[in-house]
Design a protein around this motif. Structure first.
Motif, PDB file in Angstrom:
ATOM      1  N   UNK A   1       4.588   8.473   7.363  1.00 49.42           N
ATOM      2  CA  UNK A   1       3.753   8.071   6.256  1.00 49.42           C
ATOM      3  C   UNK A   1       4.632   7.550   5.125  1.00 49.42           C
ATOM      4  N   UNK A   2       4.218   6.417   4.553  1.00 48.31           N
ATOM      5  CA  UNK A   2       4.955   5.836   3.437  1.00 48.31           C
ATOM      6  C   UNK A   2       4.674   6.611   2.163  1.00 48.31           C
ATOM      7  N   UNK A   3       5.668   6.659   1.287  1.00 45.51           N
ATOM      8  CA  UNK A   3       5.486   7.303  -0.009  1.00 45.51           C
ATOM      9  C   UNK A   3       4.709   6.374  -0.929  1.00 45.51           C
ATOM     10  N   UNK A   4       3.828   6.920  -1.769  1.00 45.07           N
ATOM     11  CA  UNK A   4       3.106   6.072  -2.713  1.00 45.07           C
ATOM     12  C   UNK A   4       4.066   5.516  -3.760  1.00 45.07           C
ATOM     13  N   UNK A   5       3.734   4.343  -4.248  1.00 45.37           N
ATOM     14  CA  UNK A   5       4.511   3.718  -5.313  1.00 45.37           C
ATOM     15  C   UNK A   5       3.644   3.752  -6.556  1.00 45.37           C
ATOM     16  N   UNK A   6       4.163   4.300  -7.632  1.00 44.35           N
ATOM     17  CA  UNK A   6       3.425   4.401  -8.873  1.00 44.35           C
ATOM     18  C   UNK A   6       4.132   3.610  -9.957  1.00 44.35           C
ATOM     19  N   UNK A   7       3.348   2.911 -10.750  1.00 43.99           N
ATOM     20  CA  UNK A   7       3.905   2.172 -11.880  1.00 43.99           C
ATOM     21  C   UNK A   7       3.254   2.712 -13.141  1.00 43.99           C
ATOM     22  N   UNK A   8       4.039   3.296 -14.017  1.00 41.56           N
ATOM     23  CA  UNK A   8       3.500   3.856 -15.252  1.00 41.56           C
ATOM     24  C   UNK A   8       2.828   2.756 -16.075  1.00 41.56           C
ATOM     25  N   UNK A   9       3.471   1.614 -16.179  1.00 45.81           N
ATOM     26  CA  UNK A   9       2.912   0.452 -16.861  1.00 45.81           C
ATOM     27  C   UNK A   9       3.228  -0.758 -16.002  1.00 45.81           C
ATOM     28  N   UNK A  10       2.212  -1.493 -15.612  1.00 44.66           N
ATOM     29  CA  UNK A  10       2.431  -2.650 -14.746  1.00 44.66           C
ATOM     30  C   UNK A  10       2.910  -3.853 -15.540  1.00 44.66           C
ATOM     31  N   UNK A  11       2.767  -3.820 -16.852  1.00 42.48           N
ATOM     32  CA  UNK A  11       3.095  -4.971 -17.695  1.00 42.48           C
ATOM     33  C   UNK A  11       4.433  -5.595 -17.317  1.00 42.48           C
ATOM     34  N   UNK A  12       4.362  -6.813 -16.815  1.00 37.49           N
ATOM     35  CA  UNK A  12       5.571  -7.539 -16.452  1.00 37.49           C
ATOM     36  C   UNK A  12       6.190  -7.101 -15.137  1.00 37.49           C
ATOM     37  N   UNK A  13       5.572  -6.144 -14.454  1.00 36.88           N
ATOM     38  CA  UNK A  13       6.122  -5.621 -13.211  1.00 36.88           C
ATOM     39  C   UNK A  13       5.233  -5.978 -12.028  1.00 36.88           C
ATOM     40  N   UNK A  14       5.743  -5.685 -10.852  1.00 33.41           N
ATOM     41  CA  UNK A  14       5.023  -5.910  -9.600  1.00 33.41           C
ATOM     42  C   UNK A  14       4.967  -4.578  -8.869  1.00 33.41           C
ATOM     43  N   UNK A  15       3.825  -4.304  -8.240  1.00 34.67           N
ATOM     44  CA  UNK A  15       3.730  -3.129  -7.390  1.00 34.67           C
ATOM     45  C   UNK A  15       3.367  -3.627  -5.992  1.00 34.67           C
ATOM     46  N   UNK A  16       4.057  -3.110  -5.001  1.00 38.41           N
ATOM     47  CA  UNK A  16       3.903  -3.566  -3.625  1.00 38.41           C
ATOM     48  C   UNK A  16       5.214  -4.169  -3.161  1.00 38.41           C
ATOM     49  N   UNK A  17       5.303  -4.443  -1.863  1.00 37.39           N
ATOM     50  CA  UNK A  17       6.536  -4.998  -1.316  1.00 37.39           C
ATOM     51  C   UNK A  17       6.218  -5.802  -0.067  1.00 37.39           C
ATOM     52  N   UNK A  18       7.262  -6.304   0.574  1.00 37.45           N
ATOM     53  CA  UNK A  18       7.084  -7.064   1.804  1.00 37.45           C
ATOM     54  C   UNK A  18       6.452  -6.222   2.896  1.00 37.45           C
ATOM     55  N   UNK A  19       6.564  -4.910   2.810  1.00 32.47           N
ATOM     56  CA  UNK A  19       5.990  -4.017   3.813  1.00 32.47           C
ATOM     57  C   UNK A  19       4.568  -3.583   3.470  1.00 32.47           C
ATOM     58  N   UNK A  20       4.072  -3.991   2.317  1.00 29.82           N
ATOM     59  CA  UNK A  20       2.729  -3.613   1.878  1.00 29.82           C
ATOM     60  C   UNK A  20       1.692  -4.600   2.415  1.00 29.82           C
ATOM     61  N   UNK A  21       0.440  -4.213   2.347  1.00 30.28           N
ATOM     62  CA  UNK A  21      -0.650  -5.118   2.717  1.00 30.28           C
ATOM     63  C   UNK A  21      -0.918  -6.133   1.614  1.00 30.28           C
ATOM     64  N   UNK A  22      -0.635  -5.749   0.384  1.00 31.92           N
ATOM     65  CA  UNK A  22      -0.825  -6.653  -0.747  1.00 31.92           C
ATOM     66  C   UNK A  22       0.167  -6.300  -1.846  1.00 31.92           C
TER      67      UNK A  22
END
Length: 135
Positions: A1-22
């Motif tokens: 199971x993959x670990x969840x990725x959390x972003x405290x503030x998305x402003x200017x950031x990206x959440x997800x990766x090449x291994x993600x669905x989106x």
């Protein structure tokens, strides 16, 4: 199971990766106007990938084929795979929006931002590399 990725503030950031669905990215546009519209991206399509915008603040116009949709804060617009689309901020005021995309579209955007040669031929080749078409 993959670990969840959390972003405290998305402003200017990206959440997800090449291994993600989106991948979700927050973008801002300082403001443009309507005549002529200052496009954030040129007219293009992704043959196999959907793309979605969710407006957080301000307004964003999205052209899907021949239709132009004006999305205000709280609205979302999706471009299904194969649909020619472009988007812009029609207001002189800033807009802030989330772009929800596939990892392939995210890689295309990353490579566009790294390009030194932004000639039409170079951009066309890059779009083709990512199963997309530039008009």
């Amino acid at each position: 199971m993959k670990s969840p990725i959390l972003a405290a503030s998305l402003a200017g950031n990206v959440i997800g990766s090449q291994d993600s669905s989106f991948v979700v990215a927050e973008w801002r546009d300082a403001g443009g106007g309507e005549e002529p519209p200052l496009l954030i991206a040129p007219l293009h399509l992704h043959r196999s990938d959907d793309e979605l915008w969710y407006v957080l603040e301000g307004v964003l116009c999205v052209q899907l084929g021949d239709e132009v949709i004006e999305a205000r804060a709280g609205a979302a617009v999706m471009a299904p795979a194969g649909t020619p689309h472009t988007f812009w901020n029609p207001s002189p005021d800033p807009t802030r929006y989330l772009l929800v995309m596939t990892p392939r579209v995210h890689r295309l955007i990353e490579e566009i931002h790294m390009l030194e040669d932004r000639s039409w031929q170079s951009l066309q080749a890059l779009f083709e590399k990512y199963d997309s078409q530039l008009f």
